[in-house]
Scaffold this motif. Structure first.
Motif, PDB file in Angstrom:
ATOM      1  N   MET A   1       0.765  -1.483   0.160  1.00 13.65           N
ATOM      2  CA  MET A   1       0.083  -0.057  -0.096  1.00 13.65           C
ATOM      3  C   MET A   1       0.954   1.141  -0.010  1.00 13.65           C
ATOM      4  N   THR A   2       1.540   1.486  -1.176  1.00 16.24           N
ATOM      5  CA  THR A   2       2.532   2.592  -1.192  1.00 16.24           C
ATOM      6  C   THR A   2       1.771   3.978  -1.130  1.00 16.24           C
ATOM      7  N   ASP A   3       0.428   3.870  -1.623  1.00 14.05           N
ATOM      8  CA  ASP A   3      -0.073   5.469  -1.828  1.00 14.05           C
ATOM      9  C   ASP A   3      -0.955   5.784  -0.482  1.00 14.05           C
ATOM     10  N   ARG A   4      -0.744   4.935   0.819  1.00 18.79           N
ATOM     11  CA  ARG A   4      -1.190   5.340   1.936  1.00 18.79           C
ATOM     12  C   ARG A   4      -0.513   4.595   3.081  1.00 18.79           C
ATOM     13  N   ILE A   5      -0.795   5.129   4.297  1.00 18.11           N
ATOM     14  CA  ILE A   5      -0.133   4.513   5.335  1.00 18.11           C
ATOM     15  C   ILE A   5      -0.951   3.681   6.313  1.00 18.11           C
ATOM     16  N   PHE A   6      -0.372   2.637   6.736  1.00 21.05           N
ATOM     17  CA  PHE A   6      -1.314   1.684   7.567  1.00 21.05           C
ATOM     18  C   PHE A   6      -1.284   2.091   9.059  1.00 21.05           C
ATOM     19  N   LEU A   7      -2.470   2.248   9.631  1.00 19.98           N
ATOM     20  CA  LEU A   7      -2.698   2.701  11.189  1.00 19.98           C
ATOM     21  C   LEU A   7      -2.952   1.667  11.930  1.00 19.98           C
ATOM     22  N   GLY A   8      -3.740   0.623  11.513  1.00 16.82           N
ATOM     23  CA  GLY A   8      -4.036  -0.509  12.250  1.00 16.82           C
ATOM     24  C   GLY A   8      -5.119  -1.363  11.755  1.00 16.82           C
ATOM     25  N   GLY A   9      -5.416  -2.622  12.439  1.00 16.03           N
ATOM     26  CA  GLY A   9      -6.152  -3.454  11.712  1.00 16.03           C
ATOM     27  C   GLY A   9      -7.227  -4.039  12.653  1.00 16.03           C
ATOM     28  N   GLY A  10      -7.742  -5.338  12.126  1.00 20.83           N
ATOM     29  CA  GLY A  10      -9.017  -5.594  12.918  1.00 20.83           C
ATOM     30  C   GLY A  10      -8.779  -6.924  13.698  1.00 20.83           C
ATOM     31  N   GLY A  11      -9.109  -7.772  13.197  1.00 25.13           N
ATOM     32  CA  GLY A  11      -9.359  -9.103  13.909  1.00 25.13           C
ATOM     33  C   GLY A  11     -10.882  -9.359  14.318  1.00 25.13           C
ATOM     34  N   LYS A  12     -11.208 -10.501  14.957  1.00 22.17           N
ATOM     35  CA  LYS A  12     -12.721 -10.393  14.929  1.00 22.17           C
ATOM     36  C   LYS A  12     -13.362  -9.599  15.709  1.00 22.17           C
ATOM     37  N   ASP A  13     -12.708  -8.795  16.974  1.00 19.05           N
ATOM     38  CA  ASP A  13     -13.398  -7.622  17.513  1.00 19.05           C
ATOM     39  C   ASP A  13     -13.491  -6.533  16.862  1.00 19.05           C
ATOM     40  N   TYR A  14     -12.891  -6.190  15.696  1.00 19.01           N
ATOM     41  CA  TYR A  14     -12.722  -5.009  15.226  1.00 19.01           C
ATOM     42  C   TYR A  14     -13.137  -4.709  13.575  1.00 19.01           C
ATOM     43  N   GLY A  15     -13.189  -3.734  13.187  1.00 18.01           N
ATOM     44  CA  GLY A  15     -13.576  -3.640  11.799  1.00 18.01           C
ATOM     45  C   GLY A  15     -12.266  -3.872  10.685  1.00 18.01           C
ATOM     46  N   GLU A  16     -12.630  -3.280   9.492  1.00 18.18           N
ATOM     47  CA  GLU A  16     -11.534  -3.589   8.632  1.00 18.18           C
ATOM     48  C   GLU A  16     -10.212  -2.728   8.977  1.00 18.18           C
ATOM     49  N   ALA A  17      -9.053  -3.172   8.532  1.00 13.71           N
ATOM     50  CA  ALA A  17      -7.801  -2.360   8.667  1.00 13.71           C
ATOM     51  C   ALA A  17      -7.959  -0.949   8.149  1.00 13.71           C
ATOM     52  N   GLN A  18      -7.408  -0.129   8.864  1.00 13.15           N
ATOM     53  CA  GLN A  18      -7.507   1.361   8.501  1.00 13.15           C
ATOM     54  C   GLN A  18      -6.073   1.918   8.173  1.00 13.15           C
ATOM     55  N   SER A  19      -6.112   2.755   7.111  1.00 13.11           N
ATOM     56  CA  SER A  19      -5.048   3.377   6.446  1.00 13.11           C
ATOM     57  C   SER A  19      -5.522   4.747   6.197  1.00 13.11           C
ATOM     58  N   LEU A  20      -4.406   5.540   5.929  1.00 12.85           N
ATOM     59  CA  LEU A  20      -4.714   6.947   5.480  1.00 12.85           C
ATOM     60  C   LEU A  20      -4.246   7.255   4.086  1.00 12.85           C
TER      61      LEU A  20
END
Length: 519
Positions: A1-20
Motif C-alpha cells: 500500500m504505497t499510496d497510503r499509510i497503515f494505521l491499524g487492523g481488525g481481527g474478530k473484535d474490530y472492523g476492517e484494517a484502517q489506513s490513511l
C-alpha cells in the motif's frame, strides 16, 4: 500500500484494517484521547509511516518519549514484547524493526540543534501574544516596528528590540504626533515583559542564523522523509513560548512554500502536540487567523495534525477542518466530561455496527476510533481499530544512539554557533555616541566630530546652518531645531525610507504571512 499509510487492523473484535491515503494527508487531522490511552504510540507510528513514504515530518516531543524513533526496536526490548501478539492479531505481515532518519532540534540548544528566528520574522502580533501585552502596549510595539522599518534598522535579537523600544521612548512626543500616543509607561511595561521572557531562556531563540525551512523539509539518501524532533520537555515550562514558536513555524511555512494544490503526498506533516496551549486565552483575532491558515496551508502541501486530550480543546472552526481522526478513549466522570464525549462522538460518521458514544469510553489502551478521508475527500465510516505497533523503540532512545544522531546530522555545524551582525542595537549605540560627542564639542565651541558633515540622528549630511553658515546659524541653537528644519536630515530620512521599503518584508512581516498585514 504505497499510496497510503497503515494505521491499524481488525481481527474478530474490530472492523476492517484502517489506513490513511497520502493524497488526503494534507487535509489535516486530530489525535485525541485521555492521558495513558495510547496517543504517543499513534503519533509515533504515523511519523514512521510518513517518513517511510518519503514525507518529512515535524514533531514536538513534549515528554521526551519520541527520541526512540532514531533507534530500531527489538523483541528483547521490555516494551515491545506485548506488541508481537498485536502484530498477529491485526495481520501486519510487513512488520519489521527499523530506525528512522531523525534530526534533533531544541530552542535552548541543549538536546539538539538550536532553532532561531529573528525579532523581525516573529513580527509584532506574535510577540504581543508571546509577551501577553494589552492593546495599548501592542500598539506601541507596532510603532517600534514601523520606526525600525522607516530607519532601516534590523531587529534580530532581544537586545535590538530593547534598544529600539528605548529609542521610541526617547522620541515619544515626536512619534505620538504621527502615530498616536506612545507612552513611556507602556514602553516600560514591554521592557519588563522582555526581561521575564529572557529569564525563561528565550533569548537564545531570537537571533541568527535563523532556521531555513529547506533544512527541515528534506529526505535522506534512501528517500525516506526526515523526522524533525523538537525537544519540548523543558520548553513546556514556558507554554506561551512553546505555542508561539509552533505558530511562528506554521506562519513561515505558509509564507515561504509555493502553492502545490493537492499533491500525491504531503510536502510536510506537522504535528502540534498539546494543541490546547495554542488556543488557551487566545484573542478572537488570533483564533480567526489560525482558522484561515488551516484552510489555506493545505494548498501548500502541509498537513497539520493537532494532538490533545480532548477534541473540545480545539475551536470548532479549526476542528471542522480536521478530516483525519484517531480518537483514543475519553473518560466521562463529570457532566462536563460526558458533554465532551458526546461532542466527540458526533463528529464521526456513524457506524451501524456499534454505538460511537459508548465506544469512546470503552476503548482499551492502544485501541482507537479511526476515520480518514477517502474518495473525493469524504470521511470514512468510523471503525474501532487496534493501532499497529511501532517499528522503532517505544520510549526514549539510548544516550549513545542520540549522540550518534547528533554526530551524523545533515545540518551539523550550520546552527550551533550564534552570529551577531550589526543591527539596531549597534546602530543606535553609534548614534548615541555621536550625539554625545557632538554635544561635548558644542559645549567646547570646537568643530563638530566626524568631519562636521553628519546629521546627529541619521548620520547623513548636515544642513549649512548646522555648519555655521554666514546667515547666522550656530551649533548651540541648531541642536534644538526640529528634524523637519534640516534639509540634510530630510534627505537622510528619505533614504532610510527607501531602504526600509526594500527590506520591509523582512522587517515587519507579520504572523501567518500576508494574512496579518491588513490587521
Amino acid at each position: 500500500m504505497t499510496d497510503r499509510i497503515f494505521l491499524g487492523g481488525g481481527g474478530k473484535d474490530y472492523g476492517e484494517a484502517q489506513s490513511l491515503p497520502l493524497r488526503y494527508a494534507n487535509r489535516h487531522g486530530l489525535v485525541a484521547g485521555a492521558t495513558g490511552t495510547g496517543k504517543t504510540v499513534s503519533v509515533q507510528i504515523m511519523a514512521e509511516a510518513f517518513s517511510a513514504a518519503g514525507v518529512p515530518v515535524f514533531l514536538a516531543d513534549v515528554k521526551g518519549d519520541l527520541t526512540g524513533l532514531c533507534q530500531a526496536g527489538s523483541h528483547e526490548h521490555k516494551l515491545h514484547g506485548p506488541f508481537m501478539k498485536r502484530v498477529e492479531t491485526i495481520g501486519f505481515d510487513d512488520f519489521g524493526y527499523e530506525a528512522f532518519p531523525v534530526v534533533l532540534w531544541d530552542l535552548f540548544g541543549e538536546q539538539g540543534h538550536p532553532v532561531r528566528a529573528t525579532i523581525s520574522e516573529m513580527g509584532p502580533l506574535m510577540l504581543s501574544r508571546l509577551l501577553g501585552l494589552n492593546d495599548t502596549q501592542e500598539g506601541v510595539l507596532n510603532v517600534a516596528f514601523r520606526v525600525a522599518d522607516e530607519e532601516g534598522l534590523l531587529l534580530l535579537d532581544l537586545k535590538d528590540l530593547r534598544a529600539m523600544l528605548a529609542h521610541v521612548a526617547d522620541r515619544s512626543k515626536e512619534l505620538s504626533t504621527e502615530y498616536g500616543n506612545v507612552s513611556k509607561a507602556s514602553v516600560g511595561a514591554i521592557q519588563r515583559r522582555l526581561l521575564t521572557l529572557e529569564n525563561q531562556g528565550a533569548a537564545s531563540f531570537f537571533g541568527e542564523p535563523a532556521l531555513k525551512l529547506a533544512d527541515m523539509i528534506a529526505t535522506g539518501p534512501d528517500g525516506r522523509g526526515q523526522i524533525n524532533l523538537l525537544a519540548a520537555d523543558r520548553l513546556m515550562g514556558a507554554p506561551r513560548l512553546y505555542a508561539t514558536f509552533l505558530l511562528w513555524l506554521l506562519s513561515e511555512l505558509f509564507e515561504e512554500l509555493p502553492e502545490v494544490g493537492d499533491p500525491d503526498k504531503p510536502v510536510l506533516v506537522f504535528f502540534f502536540d498539546e494543541a490546547h496551549l495554542l488556543f488557551d486565552n487566545a484573542p478572537p483575532a488570533l483564533i480567526e487567523k489560525v482558522e484561515q491558515v488551516a484552510r489555506l496551508i493545505r494548498s501548500k502541501g502541509v498537513g497539520v495534525y493537532f494532538i490533545t486530550q480532548n477534541p473540545a480543546d480545539v475551536p470548532e472552526g479549526v476542528l471542522g477542518q480536521l478530516g483525519n481522526r484517531v480518537q483514543h478513549a475519553l473518560r466521562a466522570f463529570t457532566p462536563r466530561d460526558r458533554k465532551a464525549v458526546k461532542a466527540a462522538a458526533e463528529t464521526f460518521r456513524p457506524n451501524p455496527s456499534f454505538d460511537t458514544l459508548e465506544a469512546i469510553t470503552a476503548l482499551g489502551v492502544g485501541e482507537a476510533l479511526v476515520s480518514t478521508l477517502e474518495k473525493k475527500g469524504v470521511p470514512s465510516v468510523v471503525q474501532r481499530t487496534l493501532i499497529r505497533p511501532p517499528s522503532s523503540v517505544l520510549g526514549p532512545a539510548d544516550p549513545a544512539a542520540l549522540t550518534a544522531v547528533r554526530g551524523a546530522s545533515p545540518v551539523g555545524g550550520l546552527y550551533d554557533q550564534t552570529q551577531d551582525r550589526e543591527s539596531a542595537f549597534e546602530r543606535l549605540q553609534q548614534r548615541a555616541e555621536q550625539v554625545a560627542a557632538e554635544a561635548e564639542q558644542a559645549e567646547a565651541g570646537g568643530p563638530a566630530p566626524y568631519g562636521g558633515g553628519h546629521s546627529r540622528r541619521y548620520g547623513g549630511p548636515m544642513s549649512r546652518g548646522d555648519q555655521g553658515a554666514p546667515w547666522g546659524g550656530n551649533r548651540r541653537n541648531s541642536t534644538k531645531r526640529s528634524r523637519g528644519d534640516s534639509v540634510g536630515t530630510a534627505f537622510a530620512k528619505s533614504l532610510a525610507r527607501s531602504v526600509g521599503t526594500r527590506i520591509g518584508k523582512q522587517l515587519v512581516r507579520g504572523v501567518l504571512g500576508g494574512l496579518f498585514r491588513g490587521r
